[in-house]
Design a protein around this motif. Structure first.
Motif, mmCIF file in Angstrom:
data_model
loop_
_atom_site.group_PDB
_atom_site.id
_atom_site.type_symbol
_atom_site.label_atom_id
_atom_site.label_comp_id
_atom_site.label_asym_id
_atom_site.label_seq_id
_atom_site.Cartn_x
_atom_site.Cartn_y
_atom_site.Cartn_z
ATOM 1 N N TRP A 8 0.841 -1.175 0.000
ATOM 2 C CA TRP A 8 0.000 0.000 0.000
ATOM 3 C C TRP A 8 0.890 1.243 0.000
ATOM 4 C CZ3 TRP A 8 -4.254 -0.861 4.288
ATOM 5 C CH2 TRP A 8 -4.971 -2.011 3.990
ATOM 6 N N ASP A 13 -3.626 12.401 -5.790
ATOM 7 C CA ASP A 13 -4.201 12.177 -7.110
ATOM 8 C C ASP A 13 -4.082 13.466 -7.925
ATOM 9 O OD1 ASP A 13 -6.065 10.389 -8.852
ATOM 10 O OD2 ASP A 13 -7.015 12.382 -8.826
ATOM 11 N N CYS A 22 -3.415 3.871 -2.068
ATOM 12 C CA CYS A 22 -3.431 2.883 -3.153
ATOM 13 C C CYS A 22 -3.214 1.513 -2.536
ATOM 14 C CB CYS A 22 -2.340 3.197 -4.166
ATOM 15 S SG CYS A 22 -2.550 4.824 -4.904
ATOM 16 N N LEU A 23 -4.233 0.668 -2.669
ATOM 17 C CA LEU A 23 -4.192 -0.668 -2.074
ATOM 18 C C LEU A 23 -3.627 -1.694 -3.046
ATOM 19 C CD1 LEU A 23 -7.712 -0.572 -0.390
ATOM 20 C CD2 LEU A 23 -5.511 0.056 0.597
ATOM 21 N N SER A 24 -3.780 -1.426 -4.336
ATOM 22 C CA SER A 24 -3.206 -2.254 -5.393
ATOM 23 C C SER A 24 -3.186 -1.389 -6.649
ATOM 24 C CB SER A 24 -4.031 -3.524 -5.617
ATOM 25 O OG SER A 24 -5.276 -3.213 -6.196
ATOM 26 N N SER A 25 -2.742 -1.951 -7.762
ATOM 27 C CA SER A 25 -2.637 -1.151 -8.987
ATOM 28 C C SER A 25 -4.001 -0.663 -9.476
ATOM 29 C CB SER A 25 -1.941 -1.943 -10.086
ATOM 30 O OG SER A 25 -2.689 -3.107 -10.383
ATOM 31 N N ASP A 26 -5.067 -1.362 -9.115
ATOM 32 C CA ASP A 26 -6.388 -0.938 -9.584
ATOM 33 C C ASP A 26 -7.376 -0.589 -8.473
ATOM 34 O OD1 ASP A 26 -6.501 -3.554 -8.769
ATOM 35 O OD2 ASP A 26 -7.833 -4.219 -10.374
ATOM 36 N N ILE A 27 -6.932 -0.584 -7.216
ATOM 37 C CA ILE A 27 -7.801 -0.198 -6.103
ATOM 38 C C ILE A 27 -7.181 0.995 -5.391
ATOM 39 C CG2 ILE A 27 -8.909 -0.903 -3.959
ATOM 40 C CD1 ILE A 27 -8.731 -3.795 -4.958
ATOM 41 N N HIS A 28 -7.828 2.146 -5.550
ATOM 42 C CA HIS A 28 -7.355 3.395 -4.950
ATOM 43 C C HIS A 28 -8.473 3.947 -4.084
ATOM 44 C CE1 HIS A 28 -4.017 4.149 -8.076
ATOM 45 N NE2 HIS A 28 -4.335 2.868 -8.040
ATOM 46 N N PHE A 29 -8.132 4.269 -2.835
ATOM 47 C CA PHE A 29 -9.113 4.770 -1.887
ATOM 48 C C PHE A 29 -8.852 6.247 -1.611
ATOM 49 C CE2 PHE A 29 -10.532 5.800 2.357
ATOM 50 C CZ PHE A 29 -11.860 5.422 2.266
ATOM 51 N N GLU A 71 -17.768 -0.910 6.073
ATOM 52 C CA GLU A 71 -17.277 0.128 5.159
ATOM 53 C C GLU A 71 -16.950 1.408 5.912
ATOM 54 O OE1 GLU A 71 -18.650 2.680 1.233
ATOM 55 O OE2 GLU A 71 -19.914 1.032 1.916
ATOM 56 N N THR A 75 -13.291 3.164 6.252
ATOM 57 C CA THR A 75 -13.143 4.548 5.807
ATOM 58 C C THR A 75 -12.644 5.447 6.928
ATOM 59 O OG1 THR A 75 -14.876 4.239 4.162
ATOM 60 C CG2 THR A 75 -14.380 6.509 4.780
#
Length: 174
Positions: A8, A13, A22-29, A71, A75
């Motif tokens: 992570w 942004d 960024c939790l992975s290449s395609d999961i951004h919080f 959730e 958050t």
């Protein structure tokens, strides 16, 4: 110290100007915080450190005792972690809240406190000194005056005499 067990990382942004985890290449919080509120990212991409992981876990464990859904727990734990480690200091906003006590009170990171204005609000203490505490709103919202509402995740600094510690957090209606 970097946590090598997860990949992570934090970044700003470029489109939204928000601090993002960024939790992975395609999961951004996206967090609730914009570039102007962030003070201590040392590079365009900063690792989610062991300290971040420790704080996140402590907040997540504490929030797991509340009636917040999964959730909201995630958050709020991420936003609380970001606020503790990366936000610029903020000025006190005590005038929004009623004085709850004349006694000197001290709080610790992780305490759940209540404030009173037009409505009641429950907050998590992120940082405290003998006079003030930095807090994050756990309640869905708090109406503080006829024109202003604070939403869940709002970070404020207030004088400790505006706060009342709550002990039975599992009984609170957030």
């Amino acid at each position: 110290m970097q946590n090598n067990l997860v990949n992570w990382y934090w970044k700003i942004d470029v489109n939204s100007e928000q601090l993002v985890l960024c939790l992975s290449s395609d999961i951004h919080f996206p967090t609730l915080f914009c570039r102007q509120q962030v003070s201590s990212l040392t590079s365009p991409q900063c690792a989610f450190t062991t300290e971040d992981a420790w704080l996140y876990s402590a907040f997540r464990d504490l929030l797991g005792l509340t009636n917040l859904n999964q959730e909201a727990q995630f958050t709020l734990a991420i936003n609380a972690t970001a606020a503790c480690n990366y936000l610029t200091p903020c000025a006190t906003k005590s005038w929004f809240f009623e004085t709850l006590s004349k006694d000197k009170k001290t709080f610790e990171c992780g305490d759940i406190v209540e404030t009173q204005s037009l409505t009641l609000g429950y907050y998590l203490v992120l940082d405290s000194d003998p006079l003030t505490s930095t807090i994050i709103l756990l309640s869905q919202k708090q109406q503080v005056d006829s024109n202003r509402v604070f939403n869940q995740g709002q970070v404020l600094k207030v004088h400790n005499d505006r706060l009342e510690k709550k002990s039975n957090i599992e009984l609170l209606t957030l």
